[in-house]
Write a protein that holds these residues in place. Structure first.
Motif, PDB file in Angstrom:
ATOM      1  N   THR A 104      -8.303   3.146  -3.482  1.00 44.18           N
ATOM      2  CA  THR A 104      -7.201   2.713  -4.135  1.00 44.18           C
ATOM      3  C   THR A 104      -6.427   1.855  -2.963  1.00 44.18           C
ATOM      4  OG1 THR A 104      -5.177   3.451  -5.277  1.00 44.18           O
ATOM      5  CG2 THR A 104      -6.111   4.854  -3.592  1.00 44.18           C
ATOM      6  N   THR A 105      -6.667   2.063  -1.892  1.00 40.45           N
ATOM      7  CA  THR A 105      -5.769   1.566  -0.711  1.00 40.45           C
ATOM      8  C   THR A 105      -6.596  -0.099  -0.590  1.00 40.45           C
ATOM      9  OG1 THR A 105      -6.806   2.930   0.806  1.00 40.45           O
ATOM     10  CG2 THR A 105      -4.444   3.200   0.212  1.00 40.45           C
ATOM     11  N   GLU A 106      -8.014   0.182  -0.460  1.00 38.51           N
ATOM     12  CA  GLU A 106      -8.625  -1.143  -0.347  1.00 38.51           C
ATOM     13  C   GLU A 106      -8.203  -1.890  -1.526  1.00 38.51           C
ATOM     14  OE1 GLU A 106     -12.594   0.434   2.092  1.00 38.51           O
ATOM     15  OE2 GLU A 106     -12.712   0.506  -0.288  1.00 38.51           O
ATOM     16  N   LEU A 130       3.446   5.355   3.121  1.00 36.70           N
ATOM     17  CA  LEU A 130       2.080   5.270   3.264  1.00 36.70           C
ATOM     18  C   LEU A 130       1.444   4.144   2.730  1.00 36.70           C
ATOM     19  CD1 LEU A 130       1.834   9.094   1.945  1.00 36.70           C
ATOM     20  CD2 LEU A 130       1.115   8.214   4.113  1.00 36.70           C
ATOM     21  N   PRO A 131       0.398   3.655   2.890  1.00 42.68           N
ATOM     22  CA  PRO A 131      -0.361   2.329   2.172  1.00 42.68           C
ATOM     23  C   PRO A 131      -0.074   2.569   0.654  1.00 42.68           C
ATOM     24  CG  PRO A 131      -1.753   3.364   3.918  1.00 42.68           C
ATOM     25  CD  PRO A 131      -0.694   4.250   3.763  1.00 42.68           C
ATOM     26  N   PRO A 132       0.176   1.553   0.044  1.00 45.14           N
ATOM     27  CA  PRO A 132       0.331   1.491  -1.530  1.00 45.14           C
ATOM     28  C   PRO A 132      -0.662   1.685  -1.977  1.00 45.14           C
ATOM     29  CG  PRO A 132       0.478  -0.871  -0.456  1.00 45.14           C
ATOM     30  CD  PRO A 132       0.390   0.126   0.499  1.00 45.14           C
ATOM     31  N   THR A 133      -0.749   2.364  -3.254  1.00 47.54           N
ATOM     32  CA  THR A 133      -2.016   2.602  -4.157  1.00 47.54           C
ATOM     33  C   THR A 133      -2.144   1.644  -5.127  1.00 47.54           C
ATOM     34  OG1 THR A 133      -0.727   4.023  -5.908  1.00 47.54           O
ATOM     35  CG2 THR A 133      -1.807   5.202  -3.962  1.00 47.54           C
ATOM     36  N   TRP A 134      -3.060   1.383  -5.684  1.00 48.84           N
ATOM     37  CA  TRP A 134      -3.506   0.492  -6.894  1.00 48.84           C
ATOM     38  C   TRP A 134      -2.446   0.533  -7.864  1.00 48.84           C
ATOM     39  CZ3 TRP A 134      -5.000  -4.061  -7.736  1.00 48.84           C
ATOM     40  CH2 TRP A 134      -5.372  -4.515  -8.939  1.00 48.84           C
ATOM     41  N   GLN A 135      -2.124   1.701  -8.370  1.00 49.90           N
ATOM     42  CA  GLN A 135      -1.129   2.005  -9.351  1.00 49.90           C
ATOM     43  C   GLN A 135       0.207   1.361  -8.965  1.00 49.90           C
ATOM     44  OE1 GLN A 135      -2.147   3.156 -12.344  1.00 49.90           O
ATOM     45  NE2 GLN A 135      -0.267   2.203 -13.038  1.00 49.90           N
ATOM     46  N   GLU A 136       0.526   1.772  -7.594  1.00 51.70           N
ATOM     47  CA  GLU A 136       1.925   1.162  -7.163  1.00 51.70           C
ATOM     48  C   GLU A 136       2.015  -0.158  -7.408  1.00 51.70           C
ATOM     49  OE1 GLU A 136       3.099   5.160  -4.133  1.00 51.70           O
ATOM     50  OE2 GLU A 136       1.848   3.251  -3.439  1.00 51.70           O
ATOM     51  N   PHE A 137       0.836  -0.736  -6.802  1.00 54.14           N
ATOM     52  CA  PHE A 137       0.921  -2.196  -6.694  1.00 54.14           C
ATOM     53  C   PHE A 137       0.863  -2.780  -7.909  1.00 54.14           C
ATOM     54  CE2 PHE A 137      -1.799  -5.995  -6.996  1.00 54.14           C
ATOM     55  CZ  PHE A 137      -1.228  -6.821  -6.352  1.00 54.14           C
ATOM     56  N   SER A 138      -0.022  -2.449  -8.829  1.00 57.82           N
ATOM     57  CA  SER A 138      -0.108  -2.904 -10.223  1.00 57.82           C
ATOM     58  C   SER A 138       1.095  -2.944 -11.186  1.00 57.82           C
ATOM     59  CB  SER A 138      -1.403  -2.505 -11.087  1.00 57.82           C
ATOM     60  OG  SER A 138      -1.342  -1.201 -11.056  1.00 57.82           O
ATOM     61  N   ASP A 139       1.706  -1.584 -10.794  1.00 58.66           N
ATOM     62  CA  ASP A 139       3.113  -1.302 -11.748  1.00 58.66           C
ATOM     63  C   ASP A 139       4.103  -2.469 -11.089  1.00 58.66           C
ATOM     64  OD1 ASP A 139       1.850   0.557 -12.982  1.00 58.66           O
ATOM     65  OD2 ASP A 139       2.880   2.147 -11.977  1.00 58.66           O
TER      66      ASP A 139
END
Length: 179
Positions: free
Chosen positions: A92-94, A123-132
């Protein structure tokens, strides 16, 4: 392939490809390894691992990120990236770092500002946080609402069932909770 070659191959108990290769002049003989056709010189040397693998068809790149093309659909970028990241088995972070690498133009500035706005100790952003965050920024609420309304108001009318299905599927990604 000629009938003569096929008949000769059958008589000798060889495949047609084997017979065709044996009839080729030695200096231009071709070899096939795991379905990869390789032209060799006079001495047959084993192919390199790259030759054996062959040149794979490049995977289609995700849609261009908004900011480089004013008509680019931000949802298309996210969906395309998500398909790519699943195939790559990215964490998710990659996933966020790989998506950020694909950003271009003003979207790079947005990403850098967004990452800084999260704070130094975040913390490093997750894919869900980024895409949202990405969709919130590049697909304003009025555009999202218009896409949802499009699917709610979709009627078959003069469209064939196939055309209607394609249109429905293309709009469904904007309203997954409704579909």
């Amino acid at each position: 392939m000629t009938r003569k070659t096929k008949a000769t191959a059958a008589r000798k108990g060889k495949s047609v490809v084997d017979e065709a290769v044996s009839q080729a002049p030695r200096s231009t003989r071709a070899q096939t390894y795991v379905g990869v056709h390789i032209q060799s010189q006079s001495s047959p040397t084993p192919p390199s691992s790259e030759e054996l693998r062959g040149a794979p068809d490049p995977a289609p790149a995700p849609a261009p990120a908004p900011g480089t093309d004013p008509n680019a659909d931000p949802q298309e970028f996210i969906d395309g990236m998500q398909r790519t990241l699943i195939v790559m088995k990215a964490s998710t972070t990659e996933s966020v770092e790989l998506a950020a690498y694909r950003l271009q133009g003003i979207t790079i500035n947005w990403f850098q500002s967004w990452r800084l706005s999260r704070g130094r100790d975040a913390l490093p952003p997750t894919w869900q946080e980024f895409s949202d965050a990405f969709l919130r920024h590049y697909m304003p609420p009025e555009l999202r609402r218009a896409r949802v309304d499009s699917i709610l108001n979709l009627r078959q009318g003069n469209m064939s069932v196939r055309e209607y299905s394609v249109e429905f599927d293309s709009l469904a990604r904007y309203a997954p909770s409704i579909v």
